[in-house]
Every structure is written in structure tokens, then in C-alpha cells.
Write a protein that holds these residues in place. Structure first.
Motif, PDB file in Angstrom:
ATOM      1  N   ILE A 114       1.239  -1.401  -0.210  1.00 35.85           N
ATOM      2  CA  ILE A 114      -0.132   0.100  -0.127  1.00 35.85           C
ATOM      3  C   ILE A 114       0.696   1.738  -0.260  1.00 35.85           C
ATOM      4  O   ILE A 114       1.780   1.163   0.426  1.00 35.85           O
ATOM      5  N   PHE A 115       0.744   2.159  -1.160  1.00 36.61           N
ATOM      6  CA  PHE A 115       1.360   3.327  -0.250  1.00 36.61           C
ATOM      7  C   PHE A 115       0.523   4.598  -0.115  1.00 36.61           C
ATOM      8  O   PHE A 115      -0.808   4.641  -0.767  1.00 36.61           O
ATOM      9  N   VAL A 116       0.835   5.666   0.315  1.00 36.69           N
ATOM     10  CA  VAL A 116       0.266   6.506   1.016  1.00 36.69           C
ATOM     11  C   VAL A 116       1.097   7.673   0.527  1.00 36.69           C
ATOM     12  O   VAL A 116       1.956   7.876   0.989  1.00 36.69           O
ATOM     13  N   VAL A 117       0.388   9.512   0.519  1.00 34.48           N
ATOM     14  CA  VAL A 117       0.918  10.266   0.576  1.00 34.48           C
ATOM     15  C   VAL A 117       0.326  10.444   1.442  1.00 34.48           C
ATOM     16  O   VAL A 117      -0.689  11.165   1.533  1.00 34.48           O
ATOM     17  N   ASN A 118       1.618  12.091   2.323  1.00 34.65           N
ATOM     18  CA  ASN A 118       0.625  12.314   3.586  1.00 34.65           C
ATOM     19  C   ASN A 118       1.035  13.750   2.619  1.00 34.65           C
ATOM     20  O   ASN A 118       2.282  14.291   2.864  1.00 34.65           O
ATOM     21  N   ALA A 119       0.274  14.229   2.874  1.00 35.87           N
ATOM     22  CA  ALA A 119      -0.133  16.274   2.838  1.00 35.87           C
ATOM     23  C   ALA A 119       0.816  16.956   3.493  1.00 35.87           C
ATOM     24  O   ALA A 119       1.225  17.941   3.176  1.00 35.87           O
ATOM     25  N   LEU A 120       0.320  16.319   4.459  1.00 30.11           N
ATOM     26  CA  LEU A 120       0.820  17.058   5.931  1.00 30.11           C
ATOM     27  C   LEU A 120       2.235  17.142   6.195  1.00 30.11           C
ATOM     28  O   LEU A 120       2.726  17.619   6.913  1.00 30.11           O
ATOM     29  N   ASN A 121       2.909  16.053   6.596  1.00 34.18           N
ATOM     30  CA  ASN A 121       4.312  15.777   6.783  1.00 34.18           C
ATOM     31  C   ASN A 121       5.103  15.409   5.576  1.00 34.18           C
ATOM     32  O   ASN A 121       6.089  15.435   5.483  1.00 34.18           O
ATOM     33  N   TYR A 122       5.140  15.905   4.224  1.00 35.21           N
ATOM     34  CA  TYR A 122       5.505  15.808   3.231  1.00 35.21           C
ATOM     35  C   TYR A 122       6.085  14.570   3.122  1.00 35.21           C
ATOM     36  O   TYR A 122       7.146  14.509   2.616  1.00 35.21           O
ATOM     37  N   THR A 123       5.156  13.633   2.879  1.00 37.79           N
ATOM     38  CA  THR A 123       6.312  11.859   2.941  1.00 37.79           C
ATOM     39  C   THR A 123       5.303  11.059   2.321  1.00 37.79           C
ATOM     40  O   THR A 123       3.879  11.217   1.547  1.00 37.79           O
ATOM     41  N   VAL A 124       6.126   9.772   1.836  1.00 38.88           N
ATOM     42  CA  VAL A 124       5.562   8.775   1.373  1.00 38.88           C
ATOM     43  C   VAL A 124       5.477   7.526   2.183  1.00 38.88           C
ATOM     44  O   VAL A 124       7.066   6.991   2.258  1.00 38.88           O
ATOM     45  N   THR A 125       4.507   7.558   2.471  1.00 37.09           N
ATOM     46  CA  THR A 125       4.627   5.979   3.603  1.00 37.09           C
ATOM     47  C   THR A 125       4.225   4.679   2.476  1.00 37.09           C
ATOM     48  O   THR A 125       3.093   4.486   1.782  1.00 37.09           O
ATOM     49  N   VAL A 126       5.092   3.651   2.264  1.00 41.64           N
ATOM     50  CA  VAL A 126       4.273   2.300   1.683  1.00 41.64           C
ATOM     51  C   VAL A 126       3.975   0.842   3.425  1.00 41.64           C
ATOM     52  O   VAL A 126       5.545   1.158   4.288  1.00 41.64           O
ATOM     53  N   PHE A 127       3.319   0.492   3.287  1.00 39.76           N
ATOM     54  CA  PHE A 127       2.856  -0.477   4.434  1.00 39.76           C
ATOM     55  C   PHE A 127       2.543  -1.927   3.453  1.00 39.76           C
ATOM     56  O   PHE A 127       2.447  -2.384   2.551  1.00 39.76           O
ATOM     57  N   ALA A 128       2.776  -2.876   4.022  1.00 44.17           N
ATOM     58  CA  ALA A 128       2.154  -4.119   3.894  1.00 44.17           C
ATOM     59  C   ALA A 128       0.635  -4.609   2.775  1.00 44.17           C
ATOM     60  O   ALA A 128       0.320  -3.633   4.061  1.00 44.17           O
ATOM     61  N   ARG A 129       0.756  -4.600   2.537  1.00 41.92           N
ATOM     62  CA  ARG A 129      -1.589  -5.008   1.993  1.00 41.92           C
ATOM     63  C   ARG A 129      -1.873  -5.474   3.614  1.00 41.92           C
ATOM     64  O   ARG A 129      -3.312  -4.808   3.763  1.00 41.92           O
ATOM     65  N   THR A 130      -1.523  -6.127   3.821  1.00 38.59           N
ATOM     66  CA  THR A 130      -2.324  -6.608   5.329  1.00 38.59           C
ATOM     67  C   THR A 130      -2.238  -5.932   6.754  1.00 38.59           C
ATOM     68  O   THR A 130      -2.490  -6.583   7.124  1.00 38.59           O
ATOM     69  N   ALA A 131      -1.191  -4.531   6.580  1.00 39.11           N
ATOM     70  CA  ALA A 131      -0.507  -4.307   7.684  1.00 39.11           C
ATOM     71  C   ALA A 131      -1.870  -3.610   9.175  1.00 39.11           C
ATOM     72  O   ALA A 131      -3.262  -3.018   7.683  1.00 39.11           O
ATOM     73  N   MET A 132      -1.781  -3.677  10.075  1.00 36.10           N
ATOM     74  CA  MET A 132      -3.115  -3.806  10.812  1.00 36.10           C
ATOM     75  C   MET A 132      -2.351  -2.573  11.812  1.00 36.10           C
ATOM     76  O   MET A 132      -1.893  -3.081  12.563  1.00 36.10           O
ATOM     77  N   GLY A 133      -3.189  -1.941  12.692  1.00 37.61           N
ATOM     78  CA  GLY A 133      -2.926  -1.210  13.940  1.00 37.61           C
ATOM     79  C   GLY A 133      -2.444  -0.108  13.790  1.00 37.61           C
ATOM     80  O   GLY A 133      -1.679   0.492  12.725  1.00 37.61           O
ATOM     81  N   ASN A 134      -1.098  -0.106  14.970  1.00 39.29           N
ATOM     82  CA  ASN A 134      -0.089   0.913  15.050  1.00 39.29           C
ATOM     83  C   ASN A 134       1.090   0.370  14.581  1.00 39.29           C
ATOM     84  O   ASN A 134       1.962  -0.020  15.561  1.00 39.29           O
ATOM     85  N   THR A 135       0.993   0.332  13.365  1.00 37.14           N
ATOM     86  CA  THR A 135       2.283  -0.770  12.686  1.00 37.14           C
ATOM     87  C   THR A 135       2.895   0.199  11.992  1.00 37.14           C
ATOM     88  O   THR A 135       2.554   1.470  10.991  1.00 37.14           O
ATOM     89  N   ALA A 136       4.767   0.111  11.485  1.00 32.15           N
ATOM     90  CA  ALA A 136       5.296   1.175  11.252  1.00 32.15           C
ATOM     91  C   ALA A 136       5.500   1.200  10.020  1.00 32.15           C
ATOM     92  O   ALA A 136       5.264  -0.163   9.622  1.00 32.15           O
ATOM     93  N   PRO A 137       5.388   2.104   8.655  1.00 33.24           N
ATOM     94  CA  PRO A 137       5.813   1.275   7.551  1.00 33.24           C
ATOM     95  C   PRO A 137       6.671   0.734   6.516  1.00 33.24           C
ATOM     96  O   PRO A 137       8.044   0.840   7.716  1.00 33.24           O
ATOM     97  N   LEU A 138       6.742  -0.177   6.182  1.00 37.58           N
ATOM     98  CA  LEU A 138       7.547  -0.705   5.444  1.00 37.58           C
ATOM     99  C   LEU A 138       9.277  -0.115   5.120  1.00 37.58           C
ATOM    100  O   LEU A 138      10.374  -0.095   5.271  1.00 37.58           O
ATOM    101  N   ARG A 139       9.163   1.403   4.858  1.00 35.57           N
ATOM    102  CA  ARG A 139       9.231   2.636   4.129  1.00 35.57           C
ATOM    103  C   ARG A 139       8.817   3.682   3.460  1.00 35.57           C
ATOM    104  O   ARG A 139       8.020   3.758   3.723  1.00 35.57           O
ATOM    105  N   THR A 140      10.194   4.402   4.045  1.00 32.90           N
ATOM    106  CA  THR A 140       9.281   6.354   3.793  1.00 32.90           C
ATOM    107  C   THR A 140      10.108   7.300   3.155  1.00 32.90           C
ATOM    108  O   THR A 140      11.104   6.748   2.951  1.00 32.90           O
ATOM    109  N   ILE A 141       9.543   7.818   2.365  1.00 25.59           N
ATOM    110  CA  ILE A 141      10.424   8.423   0.983  1.00 25.59           C
ATOM    111  C   ILE A 141       9.759  10.106   2.241  1.00 25.59           C
ATOM    112  O   ILE A 141       8.531  10.433   2.512  1.00 25.59           O
ATOM    113  N   SER A 142      11.281  10.498   2.400  1.00 27.68           N
ATOM    114  CA  SER A 142      10.894  11.784   3.033  1.00 27.68           C
ATOM    115  C   SER A 142      12.241  12.787   3.465  1.00 27.68           C
ATOM    116  O   SER A 142      13.361  12.069   2.630  1.00 27.68           O
ATOM    117  N   GLY A 143      12.576  14.098   3.184  1.00 29.86           N
ATOM    118  CA  GLY A 143      13.460  14.396   3.136  1.00 29.86           C
ATOM    119  C   GLY A 143      13.370  16.073   2.450  1.00 29.86           C
ATOM    120  O   GLY A 143      12.878  15.935   0.753  1.00 29.86           O
TER     121      GLY A 143
END
Length: 360
Positions: A84-113
Motif C-alpha cells: 500500500i502506498f500513501v502520500v501524506n500532505a501534512l508531513n510531505y512523505t510517502v509511506t509504504v505498508f504491507a497490504r495486510t498491515a493493521m493497527g499502529n504499525t510502522a511503514p515498511l519504508r518512507t520517502i521523506s526529506g
């Protein structure tokens, strides 16, 4: 003008931690260590550093809201790689999760900076054929990254400048992997611009559809060669090859449709349906229609109510392989439902930061 997120403050605490342990002689020895606790209000996390840490260092540990979700205005599902790929408008990031992720889980990877050039990203499209992701940003900018990109990495390519016709608006993107074209909906100019998939720099579009005012979301149907645009009060459909001030093929609009601020739209050619995320407060729903619906036609089904967890939805994606739909919300959560869910049905899973850390 380029918009930036301004943080009012970071809360920093210097804490002395006493650690007791037993020595070889059986006596307890106390070690004193000093750690720096940094409260990050934008991400609802607390990161911990050694008191003497300086420069660009990795924290010792982190806790709190781990998802990194922050106004998730765009979501895309990569069924080939189960991500799953998500763009976050407030913190200027792209976060990537496993498709079946759930709960308060950290992303697999994050594009930011700073190197990423991300600027209030509002939409994302995944191209699993060429292993790339396309991000639509504020200020007439499209950035392209490798699918597996992570960290503070520059884009592979970017599209911006006067020649592009994208200046001044928020850009919603879709990719046509069959004809190798990128579609860019500009809410500022009311246009859809088409570029070669590999376009880079200040380039002219191949063609442009004009008069697309109030566009909030876009989806492309590769099977039926149609473009779907969600607006404040309608869904407008164009032929793939449309250009200029060409009339749409059809328009879905009217009180019976249940449409209201179509912030997200997804097309499901396999089941001949379209899914719309309605962000208007009095709608707050997901409405589903036959793909060819037009006029003042009511939805086939509607998903709404307290049990659904739908809270001012911002984005939607359809997973036609696993028969699920995913929705991003203003309260920084992602919810997943069975594709045919309707009524006041709870999600089958949710990605959300720890509730007590959320500003809801």
C-alpha cells in the motif's frame, strides 16, 4: 508560493535514567545514563536519543504513533507486490505498508526529506509494470520515484514549469501503463494534461483536456479507455483520447447520486463499478455505482455510519485481486473493507496510530 508546514514547537526532555544490575560479587551496581526524549507533535511519536548525540543520527528507539500517516490524501494498492502506498500532505512523505498491515504499525519504508522535492503531496499512482510511483504535488509538480525508493532520495524524474501547463494547482495523477501516458489533473487550471510516461522537466503535454473545473480526484480505466474525474458534486467521464474543450462522454450528478466532494475515486473494470469517497461533512460516505452510470442515478450501495470508521474520507483505492477497498481519512487512519460492503459495516482492518496520541 510554495507552501511549507510550520511546527510551533518540539517538546524536548532530558531524562536521567538509573539502571540497576547485579555484579559478579552479587552486589547491585547502579549506572546513570542520560537520554533525550523528543516529542514530535506532527507525527505523534516520541524519539529517544543519547544525551550527547549530535548531527544526523538514528534514534535509540521510538514509540507512540508509528504509522507516519498525516493527512493521507492519496492511496494506491500494488497487488503485484502486495503493498500500500500513501502520500501524506501534512508531513510531505510517502509511506509504504504491507497490504495486510493493521493497527499502529510502522511503514515498511518512507520517502521523506528535502532531496525528495515532495511538496504537500495529494495523489499517488503505482506503475508495477515499470516499478515506479508517480506523485502529484501542490504547486504544479509531479515527481517520480523507483517503487522501492526509501529515505531522503531525489526523484528519478520530475515534471514542472511553464511549458507543462501545470503551474499553480494541486496535481492529481493517474498512469496509463498500456499507452505509456501520465495523466495530470490540475485543480487550479481545470485541465487534464497528458505526458509521455517518461517525461522529465519543463515539457509540453501531448494533449490537454480543458474545462474540467472542480476536479478533486482522477482514475483511469485501462480496459474501457475512459478517464473518471470526481468533482465537488459530480463524476465526469472522458474518452482516453479526448482533447481541448471536448464534451465528456457522460456525467453522474444530482441529489439522488449522494455525491458530495468526491475527494477520491477508483474504478474497478473487473466488476464494472466505480467507488467514490465523499468528503463533504453531511455525506461522509463511500458510494458505489455501475461504471456506465450517468445522470441523477442513485448508488448501487452506500457505506456510511459510526461503525464504518469513515471520517471525512480523503482517498480511495480498489484491490480487484483481493476484493477489498481501502480508504484514507482526515483523522490519519486507513480503513479496509470487503469490496461489496455496504451500510453501517465495520472495517475488516485498520491502520491507525495509537488512539490516545491522535488529535481527533
Amino acid at each position: 508560493m510554495k507552501r511549507r508546514v510550520v511546527l510551533s514547537a518540539f517538546l524536548i526532555f532530558l531524562v536521567t535514567v538509573l539502571i540497576s544490575c547485579s555484579g559478579g560479587d552479587g552486589k547491585k551496581t547502579t549506572h546513570r545514563t542520560r537520554e533525550l526524549f523528543v516529542a514530535n507533535p506532527l507525527t505523534s511519536t516520541i524519539t529517544v536519543f543519547g544525551a550527547s548525540a549530535h548531527g544526523d543520527v538514528t534514534p535509540l528507539r521510538a514509540f507512540g504513533g508509528l504509522t507516519g500517516l498525516s493527512l493521507p490524501k492519496g492511496v494506491a494498492i500494488d497487488t503485484k507486490n502486495n503493498e500500500i502506498f500513501v502520500v501524506n500532505a501534512l508531513n510531505y512523505t510517502v509511506t509504504v505498508f504491507a497490504r495486510t498491515a493493521m493497527g499502529n504499525t510502522a511503514p515498511l519504508r518512507t520517502i521523506s526529506g528535502a532531496l525528495t522535492s515532495l511538496n504537500e503531496p495529494v495523489s499517488i499512482a503505482v506503475d508495477p509494470v515499470h516499478d515506479e510511483i508517480f506523485v502529484g504535488n501542490y504547486g504544479g509538480l509531479v515527481t517520480v520515484y523507483a517503487r522501492t525508493a526509501t529515505g531522503n532520495v531525489p526523484p528519478l524524474r520530475s515534471i514542472s514549469g511553464d511549458a507543462t501547463g501545470l503551474m499553480g494547482g494541486r496535481i492529481r495523477v493517474a498512469v496509463d501503463t498500456i499507452h505509456n501516458e501520465l495523466l495530470a489533473l490540475n485543480d487550479g487550471s481545470g485541465t487534464i494534461s497528458f505526458f509521455p510516461r517518461t517525461a522529465n522537466g519543463n515539457v509540453l503535454p501531448i494533449r490537454t483536456i480543458s474545462g474540467v473545473y472542480g476536479g478533486l480526484s482522477i482514475a483511469f480505466d485501462t480496459l474501457n479507455n475512459e478517464i473518471f474525474v470526481g468533482t465537488y458534486s459530480s463524476v465526469v467521464v472522458y474518452a482516453r483520447t479526448a482533447s481541448g474543450n471536448e464534451a465528456p462522454l457522460r456525467t453522474l450528478a444530482g441529489d439522488s447520486t449522494g455525491l458530495g466532494w468526491a475527494a477520491g475515486i477508483a474504478v474497478d473494470p473487473a466488476n464494472d463499478e466505480i467507488y467514490v469517497a465523499n468528503n463533504r461533512a453531511d455525506q461522509n460516505s463511500i458510494t458505489v455505482y455501475q461504471r456506465a452510470s450517468s445522470g441523477n442515478m442513485p448508488p448501487k450501495r452506500t457505506l456510511s455510519g459510526d461503525l464504518t470508521g469513515i471520517t471525512l474520507p480523503l482517498s480511495i483505492a480498489a484491490d480487484t485481486i483481493n476484493n477489498e477497498i481501502m480508504i484514507g481519512h482526515e483523522n490519519d487512519s486507513l480503513t479496509v473493507y470487503e469490496r461489496t460492503a455496504y451500510g453501517n459495516t465495520p472495517p475488516i482492518r485498520t491502520i491507525v496510530m495509537t488512539p490516545y496520541l491522535k488529535n481527533t
